[in-house]
Design an enzyme around this catalytic site. Sequence first.
Site, PDB file in Angstrom:
ATOM      1  N   GLY A 155       0.812  -1.200   0.000  1.00  0.00           N
ATOM      2  CA  GLY A 155       0.000   0.000   0.000  1.00  0.00           C
ATOM      3  C   GLY A 155       0.848   1.253   0.000  1.00  0.00           C
ATOM      4  O   GLY A 155       1.956   1.287  -0.546  1.00  0.00           O
ATOM      5  N   ARG A 156       0.352   2.277   0.670  1.00  0.00           N
ATOM      6  CA  ARG A 156       1.015   3.581   0.663  1.00  0.00           C
ATOM      7  C   ARG A 156       2.439   3.502   1.182  1.00  0.00           C
ATOM      8  O   ARG A 156       3.363   4.091   0.604  1.00  0.00           O
ATOM      9  CB  ARG A 156       0.196   4.552   1.529  1.00  0.00           C
ATOM     10  CG  ARG A 156       0.741   5.955   1.627  1.00  0.00           C
ATOM     11  CD  ARG A 156      -0.221   6.854   2.352  1.00  0.00           C
ATOM     12  NE  ARG A 156      -0.390   6.493   3.744  1.00  0.00           N
ATOM     13  CZ  ARG A 156      -0.017   7.262   4.770  1.00  0.00           C
ATOM     14  NH1 ARG A 156       0.544   8.436   4.550  1.00  0.00           N
ATOM     15  NH2 ARG A 156      -0.206   6.884   6.006  1.00  0.00           N
ATOM     16  N   ILE A 157       2.661   2.751   2.265  1.00  0.00           N
ATOM     17  CA  ILE A 157       3.993   2.648   2.852  1.00  0.00           C
ATOM     18  C   ILE A 157       4.795   1.531   2.200  1.00  0.00           C
ATOM     19  O   ILE A 157       5.962   1.713   1.838  1.00  0.00           O
ATOM     20  CB  ILE A 157       3.884   2.443   4.370  1.00  0.00           C
ATOM     21  CG1 ILE A 157       3.292   3.702   5.022  1.00  0.00           C
ATOM     22  CG2 ILE A 157       5.249   2.116   4.985  1.00  0.00           C
ATOM     23  CD1 ILE A 157       3.026   3.572   6.500  1.00  0.00           C
ATOM     24  N   SER A 176      -0.211  -9.740  -0.624  1.00  0.00           N
ATOM     25  CA  SER A 176      -1.302  -9.505   0.312  1.00  0.00           C
ATOM     26  C   SER A 176      -2.514 -10.198  -0.277  1.00  0.00           C
ATOM     27  O   SER A 176      -2.508 -10.605  -1.451  1.00  0.00           O
ATOM     28  CB  SER A 176      -1.567  -8.014   0.553  1.00  0.00           C
ATOM     29  OG  SER A 176      -2.104  -7.412  -0.601  1.00  0.00           O
ATOM     30  N   THR A 236       7.151  -2.755  11.299  1.00  0.00           N
ATOM     31  CA  THR A 236       6.878  -1.385  11.746  1.00  0.00           C
ATOM     32  C   THR A 236       5.398  -1.066  11.573  1.00  0.00           C
ATOM     33  O   THR A 236       5.003   0.095  11.638  1.00  0.00           O
ATOM     34  CB  THR A 236       7.708  -0.367  10.923  1.00  0.00           C
ATOM     35  OG1 THR A 236       7.399  -0.524   9.538  1.00  0.00           O
ATOM     36  CG2 THR A 236       9.200  -0.570  11.147  1.00  0.00           C
ATOM     37  N   ARG A 238       1.854  -3.196  12.667  1.00  0.00           N
ATOM     38  CA  ARG A 238       1.063  -3.436  13.868  1.00  0.00           C
ATOM     39  C   ARG A 238       1.561  -4.707  14.533  1.00  0.00           C
ATOM     40  O   ARG A 238       1.801  -5.719  13.866  1.00  0.00           O
ATOM     41  CB  ARG A 238      -0.430  -3.561  13.534  1.00  0.00           C
ATOM     42  CG  ARG A 238      -1.078  -2.260  13.085  1.00  0.00           C
ATOM     43  CD  ARG A 238      -1.155  -1.256  14.231  1.00  0.00           C
ATOM     44  NE  ARG A 238      -1.859  -0.028  13.857  1.00  0.00           N
ATOM     45  CZ  ARG A 238      -1.269   1.047  13.379  1.00  0.00           C
ATOM     46  NH1 ARG A 238       0.051   1.051  13.191  1.00  0.00           N
ATOM     47  NH2 ARG A 238      -1.975   2.130  13.088  1.00  0.00           N
ATOM     48  N   GLU A 267       2.087  -1.199  24.922  1.00  0.00           N
ATOM     49  CA  GLU A 267       2.959  -0.026  24.820  1.00  0.00           C
ATOM     50  C   GLU A 267       2.560   1.020  25.861  1.00  0.00           C
ATOM     51  O   GLU A 267       1.355   1.259  26.036  1.00  0.00           O
ATOM     52  CB  GLU A 267       2.861   0.585  23.412  1.00  0.00           C
ATOM     53  CG  GLU A 267       3.359  -0.336  22.331  1.00  0.00           C
ATOM     54  CD  GLU A 267       3.339   0.314  20.954  1.00  0.00           C
ATOM     55  OE1 GLU A 267       3.041   1.526  20.864  1.00  0.00           O
ATOM     56  OE2 GLU A 267       3.638  -0.373  19.966  1.00  0.00           O
ATOM     57  N   HIS A 286       8.357   2.283  19.225  1.00  0.00           N
ATOM     58  CA  HIS A 286       7.311   2.794  18.330  1.00  0.00           C
ATOM     59  C   HIS A 286       7.657   4.199  17.827  1.00  0.00           C
ATOM     60  O   HIS A 286       6.930   5.165  18.050  1.00  0.00           O
ATOM     61  CB  HIS A 286       5.948   2.809  19.019  1.00  0.00           C
ATOM     62  CG  HIS A 286       4.811   2.733  18.034  1.00  0.00           C
ATOM     63  ND1 HIS A 286       3.591   2.215  18.343  1.00  0.00           N
ATOM     64  CD2 HIS A 286       4.726   3.121  16.721  1.00  0.00           C
ATOM     65  CE1 HIS A 286       2.795   2.277  17.288  1.00  0.00           C
ATOM     66  NE2 HIS A 286       3.470   2.819  16.289  1.00  0.00           N
TER      67      HIS A 286
END
Length: 319
Positions: A155-157, A176, A236, A238, A267, A286
Amino acid sequence: MRLRCVVLDDFQSVAVESADWSVLGDQVEVVALREHLDGEDALATALADYDIVVTLRERVPFPGSLIARLPRLKLLIASGMRNGVIDYAAAQAHGVTVCGTASSGTPPVELTWALLLGLARGIVRENNALRGNGPWQSTVGADLHDRRLGLLGLGRIGSRVARVGLAFGMRVSAWSQHLTRERAEEVGVELAVSKEQLLADSDFVSVHLALGDRTRGLVGAAELALMKPTAYLVNTSRAAIVDQDALLAALHEGRIAGAGVDVFDVEPLPAGHPLRSAPRLLATPHLGYVSRANYTTYYGQAVENIRAYLAGSPVRRLP
Protein backbone atom coordinates in the site's frame (compact mmCIF):
# COMPACT_ATOMS: atom_id res chain seq x y z
CA MET A 1 -16.56 28.99 30.31
CA ARG A 2 -12.93 28.13 29.63
CA LEU A 3 -12.48 24.63 28.24
CA ARG A 4 -9.72 22.30 29.40
CA CYS A 5 -7.67 20.25 26.92
CA VAL A 6 -5.30 17.39 27.73
CA VAL A 7 -2.66 15.97 25.38
CA LEU A 8 -1.90 12.32 26.13
CA ASP A 9 1.42 10.47 25.91
CA ASP A 10 3.68 13.47 25.33
CA PHE A 11 6.69 11.30 26.17
CA GLN A 12 9.25 13.76 24.80
CA SER A 13 7.56 16.90 26.16
CA VAL A 14 7.30 18.39 22.67
CA ALA A 15 3.54 18.64 22.05
CA VAL A 16 3.19 22.23 23.24
CA GLU A 17 6.23 23.46 21.31
CA SER A 18 5.27 21.60 18.11
CA ALA A 19 2.36 23.96 17.41
CA ASP A 20 1.09 27.44 18.22
CA TRP A 21 -1.48 26.68 20.91
CA SER A 22 -1.58 30.37 21.86
CA VAL A 23 -4.08 31.02 19.05
CA LEU A 24 -6.68 29.36 21.29
CA GLY A 25 -6.29 32.37 23.58
CA ASP A 26 -8.21 32.31 26.83
CA GLN A 27 -10.80 29.88 25.47
CA VAL A 28 -8.80 26.72 26.15
CA GLU A 29 -6.33 25.68 28.84
CA VAL A 30 -3.88 23.08 27.51
CA VAL A 31 -2.16 20.46 29.66
CA ALA A 32 0.25 17.82 28.30
CA LEU A 33 0.76 14.55 30.18
CA ARG A 34 4.13 12.90 29.82
CA GLU A 35 3.29 9.68 31.66
CA HIS A 36 1.16 7.00 29.99
CA LEU A 37 -2.21 6.28 31.59
CA ASP A 38 -2.84 2.54 31.67
CA GLY A 39 -6.28 1.06 32.21
CA GLU A 40 -9.82 2.41 32.01
CA ASP A 41 -10.07 3.35 35.68
CA ALA A 42 -6.89 5.42 35.54
CA LEU A 43 -8.06 7.12 32.35
CA ALA A 44 -11.54 7.83 33.70
CA THR A 45 -10.09 9.45 36.79
CA ALA A 46 -7.37 11.46 35.04
CA LEU A 47 -9.59 12.71 32.19
CA ALA A 48 -12.71 13.51 34.20
CA ASP A 49 -12.04 17.26 34.28
CA TYR A 50 -11.22 17.74 30.59
CA ASP A 51 -13.47 18.82 27.74
CA ILE A 52 -10.99 18.05 24.96
CA VAL A 53 -8.61 15.07 24.67
CA VAL A 54 -5.80 14.80 22.11
CA THR A 55 -4.67 11.18 21.83
CA LEU A 56 -1.62 9.84 20.00
CA ARG A 57 -2.11 7.15 17.38
CA GLU A 58 -3.89 4.03 18.74
CA ARG A 59 -2.08 3.75 22.04
CA VAL A 60 -5.06 4.66 24.24
CA PRO A 61 -8.36 2.85 23.57
CA PHE A 62 -11.58 4.82 23.91
CA PRO A 63 -14.29 2.14 24.19
CA GLY A 64 -17.88 3.05 24.90
CA SER A 65 -17.46 2.16 28.57
CA LEU A 66 -14.75 4.82 28.99
CA ILE A 67 -16.55 7.46 26.97
CA ALA A 68 -19.62 6.96 29.18
CA ARG A 69 -17.47 7.77 32.23
CA LEU A 70 -16.35 11.10 30.75
CA PRO A 71 -19.52 13.24 30.78
CA ARG A 72 -17.48 16.42 30.35
CA LEU A 73 -15.76 15.23 27.15
CA LYS A 74 -16.85 17.19 24.08
CA LEU A 75 -14.03 16.76 21.54
CA LEU A 76 -11.67 13.81 20.97
CA ILE A 77 -8.79 14.34 18.54
CA ALA A 78 -6.71 11.44 17.20
CA SER A 79 -3.50 11.74 15.21
CA GLY A 80 -4.08 10.20 11.79
CA MET A 81 -7.33 9.77 9.90
CA ARG A 82 -7.87 6.16 10.91
CA ASN A 83 -8.19 4.88 14.46
CA GLY A 84 -9.33 1.38 15.35
CA VAL A 85 -9.56 1.83 19.13
CA ILE A 86 -12.21 4.56 19.30
CA ASP A 87 -15.87 3.55 19.63
CA TYR A 88 -17.35 6.06 17.20
CA ALA A 89 -20.94 5.00 17.81
CA ALA A 90 -20.53 5.55 21.56
CA ALA A 91 -18.89 8.92 20.94
CA GLN A 92 -21.81 10.00 18.79
CA ALA A 93 -24.32 8.70 21.34
CA HIS A 94 -22.68 10.77 24.08
CA GLY A 95 -22.35 13.91 21.96
CA VAL A 96 -18.57 13.65 21.53
CA THR A 97 -17.13 15.00 18.28
CA VAL A 98 -14.17 12.93 16.98
CA CYS A 99 -11.62 14.47 14.62
CA GLY A 100 -8.32 13.34 13.10
CA THR A 101 -5.23 14.82 11.51
CA ALA A 102 -3.06 14.10 8.53
CA SER A 103 -0.15 11.71 8.99
CA SER A 104 2.83 11.28 6.70
CA GLY A 105 3.93 7.84 5.56
CA THR A 106 7.51 9.01 5.13
CA PRO A 107 8.75 8.51 8.73
CA PRO A 108 7.72 4.81 8.94
CA VAL A 109 9.30 4.15 5.56
CA GLU A 110 12.57 5.66 6.74
CA LEU A 111 12.46 3.79 10.05
CA THR A 112 11.83 0.51 8.23
CA TRP A 113 15.07 1.00 6.38
CA ALA A 114 16.91 2.10 9.53
CA LEU A 115 15.94 -1.19 11.17
CA LEU A 116 16.66 -3.28 8.10
CA LEU A 117 20.09 -1.75 7.55
CA GLY A 118 20.87 -1.88 11.26
CA LEU A 119 20.14 -5.60 11.28
CA ALA A 120 21.98 -6.33 8.04
CA ARG A 121 25.19 -4.61 9.10
CA GLY A 122 25.15 -5.31 12.84
CA ILE A 123 25.22 -1.59 13.57
CA VAL A 124 24.22 -1.71 17.25
CA ARG A 125 26.51 -4.61 18.11
CA GLU A 126 29.48 -3.05 16.33
CA ASN A 127 28.84 0.37 17.89
CA ASN A 128 28.63 -1.12 21.38
CA ALA A 129 31.81 -3.10 20.82
CA LEU A 130 33.73 -0.08 19.53
CA ARG A 131 32.59 2.21 22.35
CA GLY A 132 33.19 -0.47 24.97
CA ASN A 133 36.71 -1.33 23.77
CA GLY A 134 35.42 -4.66 22.52
CA PRO A 135 36.51 -6.61 19.44
CA TRP A 136 37.28 -4.77 16.23
CA GLN A 137 34.93 -6.07 13.49
CA SER A 138 32.96 -8.84 15.17
CA THR A 139 30.20 -9.29 12.57
CA VAL A 140 29.99 -10.05 8.86
CA GLY A 141 27.29 -7.95 7.20
CA ALA A 142 24.45 -9.32 5.13
CA ASP A 143 24.34 -7.94 1.59
CA LEU A 144 21.28 -6.18 0.20
CA HIS A 145 22.23 -6.05 -3.50
CA ASP A 146 20.72 -8.97 -5.42
CA ARG A 147 19.01 -10.30 -2.29
CA ARG A 148 15.24 -10.73 -2.10
CA LEU A 149 13.08 -8.31 -0.15
CA GLY A 150 9.61 -9.71 0.53
CA LEU A 151 6.86 -7.26 1.43
CA LEU A 152 3.68 -8.25 3.19
CA GLY A 153 1.54 -5.41 1.88
CA LEU A 154 2.09 -3.00 -0.99
CA GLY A 155 0.00 0.00 0.00
CA ARG A 156 1.02 3.58 0.66
CA ILE A 157 3.99 2.65 2.85
CA GLY A 158 4.88 -0.76 1.42
CA SER A 159 5.20 0.60 -2.10
CA ARG A 160 7.65 3.28 -0.95
CA VAL A 161 9.69 0.69 0.94
CA ALA A 162 9.72 -1.33 -2.28
CA ARG A 163 11.16 1.53 -4.31
CA VAL A 164 14.04 1.97 -1.86
CA GLY A 165 14.75 -1.76 -2.08
CA LEU A 166 14.85 -1.51 -5.86
CA ALA A 167 17.29 1.39 -5.56
CA PHE A 168 19.57 -0.88 -3.51
CA GLY A 169 19.46 -3.41 -6.34
CA MET A 170 17.31 -5.86 -4.41
CA ARG A 171 14.86 -8.28 -5.99
CA VAL A 172 11.54 -7.19 -4.50
CA SER A 173 8.37 -9.25 -4.28
CA ALA A 174 5.11 -8.57 -2.50
CA TRP A 175 2.00 -10.36 -1.28
CA SER A 176 -1.30 -9.50 0.31
CA GLN A 177 -4.67 -11.18 0.07
CA HIS A 178 -6.00 -8.81 -2.57
CA LEU A 179 -2.81 -7.67 -4.27
CA THR A 180 -3.07 -7.83 -8.06
CA ARG A 181 -0.37 -8.40 -10.63
CA GLU A 182 -1.22 -5.03 -12.15
CA ARG A 183 -0.56 -3.24 -8.86
CA ALA A 184 2.73 -5.12 -8.35
CA GLU A 185 3.87 -4.26 -11.89
CA GLU A 186 2.89 -0.62 -11.34
CA VAL A 187 5.35 -0.45 -8.42
CA GLY A 188 7.93 -2.51 -10.31
CA VAL A 189 7.96 -5.59 -8.08
CA GLU A 190 7.09 -9.25 -8.48
CA LEU A 191 3.80 -10.67 -7.23
CA ALA A 192 4.47 -13.60 -4.90
CA VAL A 193 2.27 -16.61 -5.63
CA SER A 194 1.52 -17.00 -1.92
CA LYS A 195 2.44 -15.73 1.51
CA GLU A 196 4.27 -19.01 2.08
CA GLN A 197 6.38 -18.59 -1.05
CA LEU A 198 7.27 -15.03 -0.12
CA LEU A 199 8.42 -16.07 3.36
CA ALA A 200 10.42 -19.04 2.09
CA ASP A 201 12.18 -17.14 -0.72
CA SER A 202 12.99 -13.82 0.98
CA ASP A 203 16.22 -12.75 2.64
CA PHE A 204 14.40 -9.83 4.28
CA VAL A 205 10.68 -9.71 5.08
CA SER A 206 8.96 -6.45 5.99
CA VAL A 207 5.36 -6.09 7.21
CA HIS A 208 3.19 -3.27 5.84
CA LEU A 209 -0.41 -4.35 6.37
CA ALA A 210 -3.33 -2.82 8.21
CA LEU A 211 -4.49 -4.75 11.25
CA GLY A 212 -7.82 -6.51 10.88
CA ASP A 213 -9.47 -9.87 11.29
CA ARG A 214 -7.66 -11.25 8.24
CA THR A 215 -4.21 -10.03 9.24
CA ARG A 216 -4.21 -10.60 13.01
CA GLY A 217 -1.67 -13.39 13.70
CA LEU A 218 -0.86 -13.62 9.98
CA VAL A 219 2.75 -14.47 10.78
CA GLY A 220 2.86 -17.19 13.40
CA ALA A 221 5.05 -20.17 14.25
CA ALA A 222 4.26 -22.01 11.01
CA GLU A 223 5.06 -18.96 8.89
CA LEU A 224 8.29 -18.16 10.75
CA ALA A 225 9.38 -21.78 10.25
CA LEU A 226 9.26 -21.18 6.49
CA MET A 227 11.86 -18.42 6.64
CA LYS A 228 15.54 -19.04 5.95
CA PRO A 229 17.78 -19.21 9.03
CA THR A 230 19.73 -16.34 7.42
CA ALA A 231 16.63 -14.16 6.89
CA TYR A 232 15.46 -11.11 8.82
CA LEU A 233 11.95 -9.95 9.70
CA VAL A 234 11.00 -6.27 10.14
CA ASN A 235 7.67 -5.10 11.57
CA THR A 236 6.88 -1.38 11.75
CA SER A 237 3.17 -1.89 11.08
CA ARG A 238 1.06 -3.44 13.87
CA ALA A 239 2.30 -5.78 16.57
CA ALA A 240 -0.63 -8.21 16.41
CA ILE A 241 0.13 -9.12 12.79
CA VAL A 242 3.14 -11.12 14.03
CA ASP A 243 2.61 -13.61 16.85
CA GLN A 244 4.84 -12.28 19.64
CA ASP A 245 5.42 -15.61 21.39
CA ALA A 246 6.26 -17.33 18.12
CA LEU A 247 8.72 -14.56 17.23
CA LEU A 248 10.39 -14.78 20.64
CA ALA A 249 10.79 -18.53 20.22
CA ALA A 250 12.28 -18.14 16.74
CA LEU A 251 14.78 -15.56 17.99
CA HIS A 252 15.85 -17.56 21.03
CA GLU A 253 16.24 -20.73 18.98
CA GLY A 254 18.10 -18.98 16.16
CA ARG A 255 15.60 -20.09 13.53
CA ILE A 256 15.85 -16.67 11.86
CA ALA A 257 18.87 -14.39 11.75
CA GLY A 258 17.11 -11.54 13.49
CA ALA A 259 14.15 -9.19 13.69
CA GLY A 260 13.60 -5.44 13.74
CA VAL A 261 10.49 -4.45 15.69
CA ASP A 262 8.95 -1.04 16.34
CA VAL A 263 5.49 -2.12 17.54
CA PHE A 264 4.43 -4.15 20.56
CA ASP A 265 1.34 -5.82 22.00
CA VAL A 266 1.62 -3.57 25.06
CA GLU A 267 2.96 -0.03 24.82
CA PRO A 268 4.96 1.34 26.49
CA LEU A 269 6.74 -2.00 26.84
CA PRO A 270 6.84 -2.95 30.55
CA ALA A 271 10.16 -3.25 32.34
CA GLY A 272 11.38 -6.81 32.30
CA HIS A 273 9.29 -7.74 29.25
CA PRO A 274 10.85 -10.69 27.33
CA LEU A 275 11.31 -8.58 24.21
CA ARG A 276 13.60 -6.21 26.11
CA SER A 277 16.22 -8.96 26.41
CA ALA A 278 15.50 -11.14 23.38
CA PRO A 279 18.57 -12.12 21.31
CA ARG A 280 18.89 -11.17 17.64
CA LEU A 281 16.39 -8.35 18.12
CA LEU A 282 16.76 -4.71 17.13
CA ALA A 283 13.85 -2.90 18.79
CA THR A 284 12.71 0.71 18.89
CA PRO A 285 9.92 2.24 21.06
CA HIS A 286 7.31 2.79 18.33
CA LEU A 287 9.24 5.52 16.55
CA GLY A 288 7.66 4.93 13.14
CA TYR A 289 5.53 8.07 13.24
CA VAL A 290 7.82 10.08 15.55
CA SER A 291 9.42 12.88 13.55
CA ARG A 292 9.45 16.66 13.78
CA ALA A 293 7.41 17.06 10.62
CA ASN A 294 4.76 14.58 11.75
CA TYR A 295 4.47 16.15 15.19
CA THR A 296 4.12 19.58 13.61
CA THR A 297 1.26 18.18 11.54
CA TYR A 298 -0.39 16.27 14.40
CA TYR A 299 -0.43 19.08 16.91
CA GLY A 300 -0.79 21.91 14.41
CA GLN A 301 -3.90 20.31 12.98
CA ALA A 302 -5.13 19.44 16.49
CA VAL A 303 -5.11 23.19 17.19
CA GLU A 304 -6.95 23.79 13.92
CA ASN A 305 -9.50 21.13 14.89
CA ILE A 306 -10.11 22.81 18.24
CA ARG A 307 -10.54 26.23 16.65
CA ALA A 308 -12.97 24.83 14.09
CA TYR A 309 -14.95 23.07 16.82
CA LEU A 310 -15.16 26.26 18.85
CA ALA A 311 -16.41 28.07 15.74
CA GLY A 312 -19.16 25.47 15.35
CA SER A 313 -17.76 23.91 12.15
CA PRO A 314 -15.66 20.82 13.03
CA VAL A 315 -13.15 19.66 10.40
CA ARG A 316 -11.49 16.29 9.67
CA ARG A 317 -14.29 14.42 11.40
CA LEU A 318 -13.91 10.68 11.99
CA PRO A 319 -14.75 8.08 10.99
